[in-house]
Design an enzyme around this catalytic site. Sequence first.
Site, PDB file in Angstrom:
ATOM      1  N   HIS A 273      -8.821  24.690  14.152  1.00 17.62           N
ATOM      2  CA  HIS A 273      -9.766  24.811  13.038  1.00 17.62           C
ATOM      3  C   HIS A 273     -11.178  25.095  13.573  1.00 17.62           C
ATOM      4  CE1 HIS A 273     -11.206  23.746   8.904  1.00 17.62           C
ATOM      5  NE2 HIS A 273     -12.313  23.479   9.584  1.00 17.62           N
ATOM      6  N   GLU A 274     -11.625  24.259  14.488  1.00 13.62           N
ATOM      7  CA  GLU A 274     -12.992  24.415  15.000  1.00 13.62           C
ATOM      8  C   GLU A 274     -13.112  25.699  15.827  1.00 13.62           C
ATOM      9  OE1 GLU A 274     -15.157  22.601  13.599  1.00 13.62           O
ATOM     10  OE2 GLU A 274     -13.736  21.140  12.775  1.00 13.62           O
ATOM     11  N   GLU A 303     -15.374  28.829   6.477  1.00 14.00           N
ATOM     12  CA  GLU A 303     -14.140  28.045   6.363  1.00 14.00           C
ATOM     13  C   GLU A 303     -12.911  28.956   6.340  1.00 14.00           C
ATOM     14  OE1 GLU A 303     -14.526  24.968   6.852  1.00 14.00           O
ATOM     15  OE2 GLU A 303     -12.610  24.073   6.283  1.00 14.00           O
TER      16      GLU A 303
HETATM   17 ZN    ZN Z   1     -14.245  23.635   8.737  1.00 17.16          ZN
END
Ligand code: ZN
Length: 510
Positions: A273-274, A303
């Site tokens: 995710h990061e 995102e």
């Molecule tokens: Zn995020």
Amino acid sequence: MSKAGRSELSTELREYDREVQLLKHGCSVLQWDQETYMPPAAAEERAEQLGLFETLVHDRIADEKLGELLERAGASPENPMGSEDLPPRDRALIRVLFREHRKARRIPRELVGRMARAASTGQTVWRAARAENDFSAFKPQLEELVALAQERAELLGYEEHPYDALLDQYEPYMTTAEVTRVFEELERGLVPLVARIAEAPQIEDEFLYREFPEEVQKQFGTRVLHEIGWPAARGRLDRSTHPFTISLGRDDVRITTRYERAFFNSALFSILHEAGHALYELGFADEIRGSALADGTSLGIHESQSRFWENLVGRSRAFWTRYYPLLQETFPTALADIEHEAFYRAINKVTPSLIRVEADEVTYSLHVILRFRLETALFGGRLTPAELPDAWREESRRLLGVVPERDADGVLQDVHWSIGGFGYFPTYALGNLFAAQFTEALEQELGPLAPLLERGEFAEILAWLRRNIHAHGAARTAAELVLDITGRKLEGEPFMRYLHAKFGEIYALQ
Ligand code: ZN
């Protein structure tokens, strides 16, 4: 304006902006340190240091000198990109700076200070209230934070709904009406899908809670990071309580994760995710690096990049066709007796639950819709902070079919409201939608994602993301990006198509 005049103005604007960016990166160094290695006793002065830096940034952006430069460049509310004879890169920069400058001028310094103090106290009070499961202890603080956000919204201005002004801080140019439209579409698709999954035979995932030594998790995660194209020379991976990504400079974007010895998903999916956020920040085109344009164009777009790597890549069967043999070798004690397919199903298990950050891909957006609904009711004058716990239970029952018994698992679960972050939540679900819509476009150009992932052709995928999304930074708005890439505006259908295909197959839905 003469050619020489134009070029002089460009230089002045770029230099002014560069100093602001250097100050912001200075703030980031302090923040990163605070969340990773700072000794606890340093907290008090660190808050002072950060407060000072943030005021300096605010002052620079609100400064009349910047206003004059922007005026000379021809920027006005009717013409926010300035004079048409300036180069496109400068016009994009003017749009971003003019927007920030106008906002900063509208918020008095005194209010910036009050908000910072309320956020700092709010977070402390919230932490204790959550630990004690005591909403009434947090209520006065929450009331103050809501009142401050209302004051802020009025000062910033809006056309239809006060919430527009709050949302715009995180998702520029998006309106409450538009989010309502896509979220309603999403809710109509998600609620019946969750119900059908609930009736299907449930998935076994007990083995994800076996022993996964931290050091080994880190080695595996780092290897995957390198293989997907994360440049180690331009970042770091550290640990923190809550995973995050932060830019400390144009060649220094750091990520963090957390390791849980007895739960596999936590570290690796946070790393992916990061990494998605970091790859975005590391992929800005050379001509905008280090400027205000070297920024995510909106949190929803940001995102979309993290969700893409975490879910569309990291939770796909094809990714694990490639990596599962290595994972089994890496964790022989935990996974030797588990087949690839069983693992794939386990990491995609769907269960309506109380806690957003633990939610699966299908139910996650419903958690966000819940918060969006409560926030718009709060700022639309239809709900008071005191009524939030009951309203939360009601919405949770309606959307997710579960009701928290304790406020700690309901209205008190997230940090955002305690720091005044109203308007932030929608960006999480918008990220899911953008990601699915972009992926359909990517597949039209590169062919299906699955074979690319099986063959480990991450470079080709990353190059597509760079070319279409990352390179532009904030020079294109989210709406412009999605229209350029997909030929349509943001919609819920691609995400629902993705969920139906993936989970219809996993749960053998008819
Ligand atoms: Zn995020």
